[in-house]
Design a protein around this motif. Structure first.
Motif, PDB file in Angstrom:
ATOM      1  N   THR A   1       0.811  -1.217   0.000  1.00  0.00           N
ATOM      2  CA  THR A   1       0.000   0.000   0.000  1.00  0.00           C
ATOM      3  C   THR A   1       0.846   1.271   0.000  1.00  0.00           C
ATOM      4  O   THR A   1       0.297   2.372   0.025  1.00  0.00           O
ATOM      5  N   ALA A   2       2.164   1.120  -0.009  1.00  0.00           N
ATOM      6  CA  ALA A   2       3.040   2.292   0.049  1.00  0.00           C
ATOM      7  C   ALA A   2       2.863   3.162  -1.181  1.00  0.00           C
ATOM      8  O   ALA A   2       2.853   2.668  -2.317  1.00  0.00           O
ATOM      9  N   ALA A   3       2.723   4.445  -0.980  1.00  0.00           N
ATOM     10  CA  ALA A   3       2.610   5.398  -2.085  1.00  0.00           C
ATOM     11  C   ALA A   3       4.000   5.705  -2.632  1.00  0.00           C
ATOM     12  O   ALA A   3       5.014   5.487  -1.954  1.00  0.00           O
ATOM     13  N   PRO A   4       4.087   6.209  -3.862  1.00  0.00           N
ATOM     14  CA  PRO A   4       5.393   6.581  -4.413  1.00  0.00           C
ATOM     15  C   PRO A   4       6.130   7.556  -3.503  1.00  0.00           C
ATOM     16  O   PRO A   4       5.554   8.531  -3.026  1.00  0.00           O
ATOM     17  N   GLY A   5       7.396   7.264  -3.248  1.00  0.00           N
ATOM     18  CA  GLY A   5       8.208   8.122  -2.388  1.00  0.00           C
ATOM     19  C   GLY A   5       8.130   7.789  -0.917  1.00  0.00           C
ATOM     20  O   GLY A   5       8.885   8.347  -0.115  1.00  0.00           O
ATOM     21  N   GLU A   6       7.219   6.895  -0.528  1.00  0.00           N
ATOM     22  CA  GLU A   6       7.098   6.504   0.875  1.00  0.00           C
ATOM     23  C   GLU A   6       8.021   5.335   1.202  1.00  0.00           C
ATOM     24  O   GLU A   6       8.374   4.536   0.320  1.00  0.00           O
ATOM     25  N   GLU A   7       8.362   5.230   2.477  1.00  0.00           N
ATOM     26  CA  GLU A   7       9.050   4.034   2.941  1.00  0.00           C
ATOM     27  C   GLU A   7       8.083   2.853   2.890  1.00  0.00           C
ATOM     28  O   GLU A   7       6.858   3.038   2.954  1.00  0.00           O
TER      29      GLU A   7
ATOM     30  N   ASN B   1      15.480   5.525   3.486  1.00  0.00           N
ATOM     31  CA  ASN B   1      16.437   4.822   2.640  1.00  0.00           C
ATOM     32  C   ASN B   1      15.796   3.670   1.868  1.00  0.00           C
ATOM     33  O   ASN B   1      16.484   2.760   1.405  1.00  0.00           O
ATOM     34  N   GLY B   2      14.467   3.701   1.771  1.00  0.00           N
ATOM     35  CA  GLY B   2      13.787   2.645   1.054  1.00  0.00           C
ATOM     36  C   GLY B   2      13.647   1.363   1.833  1.00  0.00           C
ATOM     37  O   GLY B   2      13.295   0.319   1.284  1.00  0.00           O
ATOM     38  N   VAL B   3      13.891   1.437   3.162  1.00  0.00           N
ATOM     39  CA  VAL B   3      13.805   0.268   4.030  1.00  0.00           C
ATOM     40  C   VAL B   3      12.868   0.572   5.193  1.00  0.00           C
ATOM     41  O   VAL B   3      13.025   1.597   5.862  1.00  0.00           O
TER      42      VAL B   3
END
Length: 508
Positions: A141-147, A236-238
């Protein structure tokens, strides 16, 4: 974990008894000079206890007091000459009485009521670990740019921290020290922002800077890692994101390594001094100092604890460190005339006592200059567990509330953050509200690098948004019973202090 800020906390409307003095000998009845102590007993048949001995912060006086300590049957662990606090061990049951009579001793007392073992937080309930399957579901469910797990972090959106990160994520020149049970700096969300040079293990009262000494001893010591992630988990994408994902975070371990996880005074003194001497800008204190929930200054041991910890935190303030602490999870009115303390001392056999919170102090929260934090849920209302009090609470922040349910993938009203061993989980408590405030303070310090601790506190209050006291009687858990009464106005009141912090307003 009765000590992690599941405990109560008070505030900055501190009585005259805690006002600053040049010597820091601020407690009533403090002795400045007295006859030399009686000779030490030839045998010591009591438990080996730890003590703090407080004196003038000058080398000659401290040297004299050290001699008196030896004569009274004690051994010096470490002397913090810059604040006049000496940590001592003694098995002589009469040591406290003997050393309080020594010339130059201003206050002295035992920091625990049970024997030393080989070497209190404010979360409400155990951690709820996020499983791999649950994490994968949230990540979808993460939106673009979200962790990946940010969709479950309603708390970031509640204070505008998600938008603030795009404006100013915070400066690497600002460090928040997590004084706690240890921080797992190997966690991939914490490692990018961790400052090893500003970390240590202070258990026992003497800093150990051996590499990795600040890490939790096991996965059950998760509290500090959760707090650290709330403050500064990297974008950091994590996993998750912190309130101030660009600042540094360090760990100063003060909790006992056993299952009690007690926070003794000598360890906290060490932590404040270490943080101050290593350039830490902000400390996060999601605990109360054991073994007394409240330290009453008419008791010589408890008075010495207040004196020692206050000297240390004032020293940190004077060196430029802002100290932020949790108000506690007892849903107590900390401005009331009397409270029941049924948990002290928590290292031996507790007895029930009635205390006046204006004379018996929750440490370090109730010390002068410390920012006291209350907790809110996703609806912006006071958390059902959060303590409160007019003139006590400075600001509030999201700390979670299982009765206030968010519209998130997991519909979990607690706070999601990092846990040891590369895991994530939910916790609630004023322990979780405090790092949100510490994170916003770090953003303010990043924007105003020359701001003093006092100025930072004013900035925190200025950017906060106050919902005001609720129009209806407060029933936090929905059982039909009024649980608390909010006193005050729209701008300042007992539930929220000056208001709920706002990261976006802070960076703008």
């Amino acid at each position: 974990m009765a000590h992690l800020r599941s405990r109560r906390r008070l505030a900055l409307a501190v009585p005259v008894v805690l006002s600053l003095t040049a010597s820091l000998g601020f407690l009533p009845g403090v002795a400045s000079a007295a006859p030399a102590p009686a000779p030490a007993a030839t045998t010591a048949d009591g438990p080996n206890l730890s003590y703090v001995v407080n004196t003038r912060a000058d080398h000659r006086t401290i040297a004299s007091v050290k001699q008196a300590i030896t004569a009274a049957g004690g051994s010096v662990v470490i002397a913090y000459e810059q604040i006049g606090v000496i940590v001592v061990h003694s098995a002589d049951p009469d040591f406290g009485q003997r050393i309080r009579a020594a010339r130059g001793v201003q206050s002295a007392g035992a920091t625990r009521t049970s024997a030393l073992t080989p070497a209190g937080t404010t979360d409400e309930g155990a951690a709820q670990v996020l499983s791999a399957a649950e994490a994968a579901k949230v990540a979808k469910t993460a939106a673009p740019g979200e962790e990946p797990l940010e969709a479950d972090q309603w708390d970031l959106r509640a204070i505008g921290a998600d938008k603030a990160a795009a404006v100013n994520p915070g400066s690497k020149k600002v460090t928040v020290a997590v004084i706690d049970v240890g921080v797992d700096d190997t966690h991939p969300d914490i490692a990018p922002n961790f400052s090893a040079s500003q970390s240590a293990n202070c258990v026992g009262g003497k800093p150990d800077t051996t590499y990795g000494s600040w890490r939790p001893v096991d996965a059950d010591h998760y509290h500090g890692t959760h707090v650290a992630g709330e403050i500064a988990a990297a974008r950091n994408g994590v996993g998750v994101a912190g309130v101030a994902p660009g600042v540094k975070v360090s760990g100063i371990t003060v909790a006992q390594p056993d299952s009690t996880q007690l926070f003794y005074p000598e360890s906290v003194v060490c932590a404040f001094v270490f943080a101050a001497d290593h350039g830490v800008e902000i400390t996060n204190n999601s605990y109360y100092v054991d073994p007394w929930l409240y330290n009453c200054v008419d008791d010589p041991d408890q008075k010495a604890i207040v004196d020692a910890v206050n000297r240390a935190q004032l020293y940190a303030q004077h060196k430029g460190t802002l100290n932020v602490a949790a108000a506690g999870n007892s849903n107590d009115d900390l401005d009331s005339d009397a409270l029941t303390d049924a948990s002290s001392p928590d290292d031996s056999t507790p007895t029930t006592r009635t205390v006046d919170p204006h004379k018996c102090y929750d440490i370090p929260t109730q010390l002068p200059g410390v920012v006291t934090v209350a907790s809110t849920g996703v609806k912006g209302a006071k958390s059902y567990f959060s303590s409160y009090g007019e003139g006590v609470i400075d600001v509030a922040a999201p700390g979670g509330d299982r009765y206030q349910i968010p519209d998130t993938p997991s519909q979990n009203g607690r706070i999601l953050s990092t846990l040891p061993n590369n895991t994530y989980g939910y916790l609630q408590g004023t322990s979780m509200a405090t790092p949100h405030v510490a994170g916003v303070a770090a953003l303010l310090k990043s924007k105003y690098p020359w701001a003093t601790p006092a100025q930072l506190q004013l900035l925190l209050k200025a950017q906060a948004e106050n919902p005001g006291c609720p129009a209806e009687p407060y029933d936090g858990n929905g059982d039909g019973v009024v649980d608390a009464t909010c006193v005050g106005g729209k701008h300042v009141n007992g539930f929220y202090g000056f208001g709920i912090v706002n990261a976006l307003r802070a960076v703008k």
